[in-house]
Structure formats: structure tokens, C-alpha cells
Design an enzyme around this catalytic site. Structure first.
Site, PDB file in Angstrom:
ATOM      1  N   ASP A 159     -10.002   3.022   2.208  1.00 28.26           N
ATOM      2  CA  ASP A 159     -10.079   2.382   3.528  1.00 28.26           C
ATOM      3  C   ASP A 159     -10.716   3.304   4.555  1.00 28.26           C
ATOM      4  OD1 ASP A 159      -8.980  -0.127   2.913  1.00 28.26           O
ATOM      5  OD2 ASP A 159      -6.937   0.598   3.183  1.00 28.26           O
TER       6      ASP A 159
ATOM      7  N   LYS B 140       0.804  -1.232   0.000  1.00 24.43           N
ATOM      8  CA  LYS B 140       0.000   0.000   0.000  1.00 24.43           C
ATOM      9  C   LYS B 140       0.834   1.278   0.000  1.00 24.43           C
ATOM     10  CE  LYS B 140      -4.216  -1.819   2.146  1.00 24.43           C
ATOM     11  NZ  LYS B 140      -5.237  -1.602   3.185  1.00 24.43           N
TER      12      LYS B 140
END
Length: 278
Positions: A102, A66
Site C-alpha cells: 500500500d 490487514k
């Protein structure tokens, strides 16, 4: 030929995203296919180039890529840049643009579960890792500013708060200090891995002083109910696990790729079935 989408990570075989996202394509009648791609860290740069070469239109990014993927993208959304992590990549005019769904997925799930305005509530976030950063930065970007951060390592938590580009009004505490004033919090958000298998009997904070009117959220969804959530229920608090966060972050990614927002109740059902129908 179907439009190709996917998820990259190492490992990746356990991912529930393919079942969830392929169901969304089917439900909406969109000619798309979502595939897991196992890419090791040393192969990430070549993998990102390869995704473009084979015609992938968008993909999710999971552990451990990420943060490492950011320099390999053509552009990064400001919130994702601030968070320092990308979980969704969209092909825009043959360029890879990175986003982070997220935090937004979590906040959407929290608003749905809490069902009250968040802006003036006193919030405690436990942890200072990537998930905590995404949630903290997204909450503050949406004017939820009364947030205390509790972590075992104070320096890491202080650095997270210092780098936040949005105004906030909260303290950095040890977990013990937070436990000692737990009754003041309206919302408690657990973002660490404490409580996951195999250590399912572990809890990240002592709930002895929990306000029974509080809302306790744990981003873990496997096990479906952590010991922390069980203890919170015993103290009459409302609780929420991480399943809706997972579903909403996926739905928001799907929307970025296709322009269509899928039926999240159906997506949640798919994941529940993957988890054994709990």
C-alpha cells in the site's frame, strides 16, 4: 491447471482487484487465476489454513484483516511489520510471507504525479489510520522526512509518529492548526474516508490558505474527484486521486507473486471501466 491467487476480506464482492489482476495475467500470458474469497473475522485463521490447503500461491488482504492476519503468517517483511498491516501474502517454500504494498504503491504513484524530487519537500498528511501509517512509514523509509501529521485525535497521531522506525522531522498538529499554516506545504496527502459516499460534500480540511503551487493528493478514488480535489483545482493546485495508488499496490503484489511487473496503464483502464468509464 491455473495457479490460484486471490483476495480476502469482509465484505469482498465489491472488490475491483479480480478484474484488474486477471487482466494482468491475461496480458502477460501467465497461467493464473485471481478469485475473491469472502472470509469473516471469526473464520480468518481457518481461512488462511484453507488457502494453503487448496494450493493458493498468493493473495491480497483487505478490510478488516490487514492487522489480524499477521500472527497467522510464517514471516512478515520488516516494513509491513513496522506498519502493522499486511495487504499482500506470498507463498514462499510453503510458508506464508506477508508484505505491505500500500505505502510503496502510494509513493510510486505520488512520484509519478508530482514529477519532482520529494526528499526536501514539506509534506502534510491528514489522518492517522492504517493508510496514513503505511504512507508515512514508506515515505520516511525513502528519506522523505519533512512530514507533518494532522489528525482530529492528537494522541493517535503522536503514537503513529513515535512508533515509526525511520527518522522523521515533522510536527503533530490538529487539523485546524494545519489549516492555519497550509501555505507552507508543497504536498498535502488526504488519507481519511472523509469525502467518500454517501458524504461526498464533506472535506477534511479548510483549503483557504492553500498554496496554488501545492500538490493535493486524496487516496479516495470513488468518487473519482472528491470535493477536496475540486476545491484544490479551483485554487489552481495540481491534484491526484487514489486510483494510481490502488493500481500500483496491485501491480507490486502481482510482481511479488510472479516476478513480472504488469502494464499499469492497462490495469488503470480496467478499474476506470469498473468505475463507469470516468
Amino acid at each position: 491447471m491455473k495457479n490460484l491467487f486471490g483476495v480476502i476480506g469482509d465484505p469482498i464482492a465489491h472488490s475491483m482487484s479480480p478484474a484488474m489482476q486477471n487482466a494482468a495475467f491475461n496480458m502477460l500470458g501467465i497461467d493464473g487465476c485471481y478469485h475473491p474469497f469472502h472470509i469473516k473475522p471469526q473464520d480468518l485463521e481457518a481461512g488462511v489454513r484453507g488457502m494453503k490447503a487448496i494450493g493458493v500461491q498468493g493473495f491480497n488482504v483487505t478490510i478488516p484483516h490487514k492487522t489480524a492476519i499477521i500472527p497467522m503468517l510464517d514471516g512478515v517483511d520488516p516494513l509491513a511489520q513496522a506498519i502493522g498491516a499486511v495487504n499482500t501474502v506470498v507463498r514462499e517454500k510453503d510458508q506464508w510471507i506477508g508484505y505491505n504494498t500500500d505505502g510503496k504503491g502510494y509513493v510510486r504513484a505520488l512520484r509519478e504525479g508530482y514529477q519532482e524530487a520529494l526528499e526536501n519537500k514539506q509534506v502534510l498528511i491528514i489522518g492517522a489510520g492504517g493508510a496514513a501509517r503505511a504512507i508515512y512509514y514508506t515515505l520516511t523509509s525513502e528519506q522523505v522526512t519533512r512530514i507533518d501529521l494532522a489528525n482530529r485525535t492528537l494522541e493517535k497521531a503522536k503514537e503513529l509518529v513515535k512508533r515509526c522506525p525511520f527518522p522523521s522531522d515533522g510536527a503533530v498538529l490538529t487539523v485546524e492548526e494545519a489549516a492555519g499554516q497550509l501555505e507552507k506545504y508543497d504536498i498535502i496527502i488526504q488519507t481519511t474516508s472523509v469525502g467518500m459516499a454517501p458524504n461526498t460534500e464533506a472535506v477534511p480540511i479548510d483549503l483557504s490558505r492553500l498554496n496554488p503551487k501545492a500538490f493535493v493528493s486524496d487516496i479516495i478514488y470513488n468518487p473519482f474527484e472528491t470535493k477536496l480535489l475540486k476545491q484544490a483545482k479551483q485554487r489552481r493546485a495540481r491534484t491526484q486521486n487514489g486510483l494510481k495508488m490502488f493500481v500500483y499496490q496491485g501491480a507490486l503484489a502481482f510482481e511479488k507473486w510472479t516476478g513480472a511487473f504488469p502494464d499499469t496503464s492497462k490495469m488503470e483502464e480496467i478499474v476506470r471501466n469498473q468505475l463507469g468509464g470516468k
